[in-house]
Design an enzyme around this catalytic site. Structure first.
Site, PDB file in Angstrom:
ATOM      1  N   GLU A 198       0.873  -1.192   0.000  1.00 49.12           N
ATOM      2  CA  GLU A 198       0.000   0.000   0.000  1.00 49.12           C
ATOM      3  C   GLU A 198       0.899   1.228   0.000  1.00 49.12           C
ATOM      4  O   GLU A 198       1.977   1.196   0.586  1.00 49.12           O
ATOM      5  CB  GLU A 198      -0.834   0.077   1.289  1.00 49.12           C
ATOM      6  N   LYS A 247       2.475   4.611   1.266  1.00 50.53           N
ATOM      7  CA  LYS A 247       2.667   5.130   2.629  1.00 50.53           C
ATOM      8  C   LYS A 247       2.236   6.597   2.658  1.00 50.53           C
ATOM      9  O   LYS A 247       2.926   7.470   2.160  1.00 50.53           O
ATOM     10  CB  LYS A 247       4.131   4.999   3.044  1.00 50.53           C
ATOM     11  N   ASP A 252       1.521  10.293   3.696  1.00 47.55           N
ATOM     12  CA  ASP A 252       2.280  11.214   4.536  1.00 47.55           C
ATOM     13  C   ASP A 252       1.301  12.078   5.339  1.00 47.55           C
ATOM     14  O   ASP A 252       0.992  13.204   4.971  1.00 47.55           O
ATOM     15  CB  ASP A 252       3.172  12.085   3.639  1.00 47.55           C
ATOM     16  N   TYR A 295      -5.891   1.624   7.425  1.00 40.75           N
ATOM     17  CA  TYR A 295      -4.911   0.619   6.991  1.00 40.75           C
ATOM     18  C   TYR A 295      -4.688  -0.492   8.001  1.00 40.75           C
ATOM     19  O   TYR A 295      -3.914  -1.408   7.768  1.00 40.75           O
ATOM     20  CB  TYR A 295      -3.575   1.264   6.609  1.00 40.75           C
ATOM     21  N   LYS A 301      11.150   3.699   1.605  1.00 44.84           N
ATOM     22  CA  LYS A 301      10.970   5.133   1.427  1.00 44.84           C
ATOM     23  C   LYS A 301      11.429   5.576   0.035  1.00 44.84           C
ATOM     24  O   LYS A 301      12.348   4.994  -0.538  1.00 44.84           O
ATOM     25  CB  LYS A 301      11.778   5.908   2.491  1.00 44.84           C
ATOM     26  N   CYS A 336      28.984  39.047  14.793  1.00 49.49           N
ATOM     27  CA  CYS A 336      27.610  38.554  14.657  1.00 49.49           C
ATOM     28  C   CYS A 336      26.826  39.495  13.738  1.00 49.49           C
ATOM     29  O   CYS A 336      26.808  40.707  13.966  1.00 49.49           O
ATOM     30  CB  CYS A 336      26.940  38.481  16.027  1.00 49.49           C
ATOM     31  N   CYS A 353      24.019  41.326  16.203  1.00 52.14           N
ATOM     32  CA  CYS A 353      24.335  42.230  17.313  1.00 52.14           C
ATOM     33  C   CYS A 353      25.749  42.795  17.231  1.00 52.14           C
ATOM     34  O   CYS A 353      26.111  43.674  18.014  1.00 52.14           O
ATOM     35  CB  CYS A 353      24.133  41.529  18.652  1.00 52.14           C
ATOM     36  N   CYS A 384      27.938  33.338  18.020  1.00 53.98           N
ATOM     37  CA  CYS A 384      27.937  34.730  18.455  1.00 53.98           C
ATOM     38  C   CYS A 384      28.238  34.737  19.949  1.00 53.98           C
ATOM     39  O   CYS A 384      27.666  33.946  20.698  1.00 53.98           O
ATOM     40  CB  CYS A 384      26.558  35.331  18.185  1.00 53.98           C
ATOM     41  N   CYS A 407      22.299  39.461  22.551  1.00 59.84           N
ATOM     42  CA  CYS A 407      22.066  39.421  21.103  1.00 59.84           C
ATOM     43  C   CYS A 407      20.571  39.205  20.865  1.00 59.84           C
ATOM     44  O   CYS A 407      20.008  38.182  21.275  1.00 59.84           O
ATOM     45  CB  CYS A 407      22.860  38.276  20.470  1.00 59.84           C
TER      46      CYS A 407
END
Ligand code: IVH
Length: 683
Positions: free
Chosen positions: A121, A123, A125, A233, A320, A414, A417, A432, A438
């Site tokens: 069957e 699968k 999602d 199922y 999959k 960063c 900041c 950072c 920050c």
């Protein structure tokens, strides 16, 4: 005096009337779509009242949720915990033909000479739900949850037209659990997102998230407007009396009024592999998203012979599909600052549809990945997205006639900041150094703190957090740490655009409610590195109070299920950091402190041979995952430690046990094998 027969008849009529009145209430209050007149409704209600009076005189009781007790309102159980009668299992995954051949070989060895037949069957999602039917009526619908207990979503499930409210026909088991997947079709997903966009509301990343979000609505009217679907199922309690093959079960479901998917029957592994190859193309022609194919042994007899490992059946495998890949152009490389200060390179790209979703950002993970893949602005790149995973840049497509852009600059400061960027020894990540000063880090921390699995402060979403951190008015409260959430002066919202009284009151109530959160949610909300929801739950179950976790040493922390040295270390460090200690103190001062859980009574500990024993697990276990074995040992009342000493009572040695086993022998400690462990655990 009534005869037995009459008593039974009375009970049946009462039960049917209650069910029918509940259905009518639901149509009236939730769907705004009654199918009988008020007068007819009143007549049914009166009849039920009369019958309940007779039953009362016979010593019976009227349940609190009887429609006679809840007139004018619907007694709702939204999101209450519901235990499944039989656990919901998950599936093992295969990614290659070889994985499937191994699966087939294992089964052939187990089943022996008998001919095997596979059923396949798609699968879906979506998200798994368990539908309980009692006397043919849908009584409880619950999400999968942890497999044993889920959340009650009955009201919302009833809006799905693929799910019958009542089952008709002969031989319906008294109690039946129907399992299946709630999903949103591609068309409904597109329509919903178009609508969201129009209303300037958040777009859903994919149909699965949209389905999950739609099912978790407090107001079933919203769920009804989202057009969810369902495919059955499988079954839990009651399965044996429905069919003796999976194909028979699906046919039976169809006859009972459920939607089921088409299936194929395959005779051997060669047919399985051929079938899978054909479906790679067919996949996109379905009106809903699938992420693979599920191959199952068809007969329940053979399924029984194959049995289960941990939490998935040996008789089924999800093969999959590979992640979908597409190409697009990089517009820029940008740098994002996360909750813990990690600065991640992200490709800003020409929007492109991948696996059903439009993406314009893809992670490049870290500086060394960026350099290894050598991604530059202007490059043509392959992008991939698998399921829920954030899209990532797979590789650059080098084209001879396409000039390359400059190498991207690695930030020394960063980007949010301006604090210095640092890199710790042995770490690939750059961070950072600004800490909570920050704004980017602060915002991410706050968003995590208020999020659903954490303190669950509804109404305090991304927009409000950003607004409160960036508040330009000096005279108003600016959020500087999670503690400030409990110091908000709600008067500051009055008169602001988008802040009606109702919204302010709801926010106030949600903040107040969060003060009495559970221990596990609180631990998760703290945002300790590597401590996700599952680990937080395990820590809460083990330590039972914040104080106990805060005091625990690294060795003790590692006794928690699935907690290894890295998690133990980051937890230990978290509670020793001055700033965190101050935050915890202030939270406590504001009344934000989860109650300690009562000491756990080890289940049947007294009579279990492992009760009170100090046990060490060593070597590789093949029948049960180590974490599960540890949890089961604790359930049985044993104390599981990691090193062998004179205090150890029993050493359980799996395969390839090494020095711990030697030491146990040296000290004359009882040593047992995995089979003995399994016998103990199955008591
Ligand atoms: S059978 C005992 N069949 O996939 C086996 N599951 O990744 C129970 N799923 O938890 C599952 N389509 O939610 C089965 N045709 C299908 C499915 C399916 C989707 C989901 C299900 C399961 C998850 C495992």
């Amino acid at each position: 005096m009534q005869s037995n027969n009459e008593i039974v008849q009375l009970a049946v009529e009462i039960s049917e009337l209650r069910q029918s009145l509940k259905d009518h209430n639901y149509r009236y209050y939730v769907l705004d779509d009654p199918i009988i007149s008020d007068a007819d409704y009143d007549q049914l209600l009166q009849r039920l009242q009369q019958l309940e009076q007779i039953e009362l005189q016979q010593g019976g009781e009227i349940p609190a949720d009887s429609p006679t007790q809840t007139v004018g309102s619907r007694l709702s159980h939204v999101f209450e915990a519901r235990e499944h009668l039989e656990p919901l299992l998950s599936l093992a995954n295969a990614f290659t033909d070889q994985d499937m051949r191994d699966f087939d070989r294992r089964l052939s060895e187990m089943i022996g000479q008998t001919l095997m037949q596979y059923i396949v069957e798609p699968k879906i999602d979506g998200l798994a739900v368990n539908l309980r039917y009692e006397a043919g009526h849908l009584t409880i619908a619950a999400t999968r949850g942890d497999g044993k207990t889920g959340e009650d979503v009955t009201d919302n499930i009833r809006t799905i037209s693929d799910i019958p409210w009542s089952l008709t026909g002969d031989d319906i088991p008294e109690v039946l659990e129907v399992r299946g997947e709630v999903y949103m079709s591609k068309a409904s997903f597109e329509a919903l997102n178009a609508q969201q966009q129009q209303k300037a509301e958040k777009l859903f990343a994919n149909p699965r998230n949209a389905a999950a979000g739609s099912l978790r609505q407090l107001d079933a009217k919203i769920t009804a407007s989202r057009h969810l679907n369902f495919f059955a199922y499988g079954a839990g309690r009651g399965i044996a009396s429905l069919a003796d093959t999976q194909s028979g079960l699906l046919q039976r479901f169809k006859a009972l009024g459920f939607a089921v998917q088409d299936f194929d029957l395959l005779a051997d592994i060669e047919q399985v592999l051929e079938h899978y190859a054909q479906w790679q193309q067919k996949r996109s022609t379905l009106p809903y998203e699938i992420d693979g194919l599920v191959y199952k042994l068809n007969t329940f007899e053979q399924q029984g012979m194959a049995g289960y490992v941990a939490r998935s059946p040996r008789w089924a495998m999800a093969y999959k599909f590979p992640a979908e890949e597409v190409t697009t152009t990089v517009r820029d490389i940008i740098w994002q600052v996360g909750r813990t200060g990690v600065i991640t390179p992200v490709a800003d790209m020409q929007p492109v549809k991948v696996a059903g979703v439009i993406v314009s950002r893809a992670t490049l993970h870290n500086v060394s990945e960026l350099q290894r893949k050598d991604v530059r602005s202007g490059d043509c790149v392959v992008v991939r997205r698998a399921g829920d995973v954030i899209p990532e840049v797979v590789r650059v497509v080098i084209e001879a006639d396409r000039p390359r852009g400059e190498l991207p600059d690695i930030p020394a400061l960063c980007p949010v900041c301006g604090a210095h960027v640092e890199q710790q020894d042995g770490e690939v990540a750059i961070r950072c150094s600004g800490g909570l000063s920050c704004p980017a880090q602060l915002k991410e921390r706050l968003k995590h703190f208020v999020s659903r699995g954490a303190m669950d402060i509804e109404g305090m979403g991304e927009r409000l957090v950003n607004m409160l951190v960036d508040e330009p008015d000096q005279s108003l409260l600016k959020l500087r740490s999670v503690v400030d959430i409990y110091r908000i002066d709600y008067a500051q919202f009055q008169g602001r655009e988008g802040f009606g009284d109702k919204k302010i009151n709801n926010l106030m109530a949600a903040v107040e409610k969060s003060k009495s959160t559970s221990l596990e949610k609180f631990i998760f909300a703290l945002g300790i590195r590597h401590v996700g929801e599952a680990t937080a739950r395990a820590m809460a179950a083990f330590f039972r109070s914040i104080e106990a976790i805060a005091e625990a040493d690294i060795e003790t922390l590692q006794q928690v299920n699935d907690v290894g040295p890295e998690v133990a270390m980051s937890t230990y460090d978290f509670f020793r950091e001055r700033h965190n200690q101050d935050v915890l103190q202030s939270l406590k001062g504001s009344g934000v402190w989860p109650e300690a859980l009562p000491e756990e009574e080890p289940k049947s500990a007294d009579d279990h041979p492992l009760a009170g024993k100090v046990v060490v697990l060593t070597g590789t276990l093949s029948q049960i995952p180590r974490a599960q074995a540890q949890a089961a040992l604790r359930q049985a009342g044993a104390k599981v430690t990691s090193s062998v000493s004179a205090k150890t009572d029993i050493v359980i040695a799996g395969e390839k046990a090494g020095s711990k086993l030697d030491k146990a022998r040296e000290l004359g400690i009882e040593v047992v094998d995995e089979d003995q462990l399994m016998r103990w655990l199955q008591r």
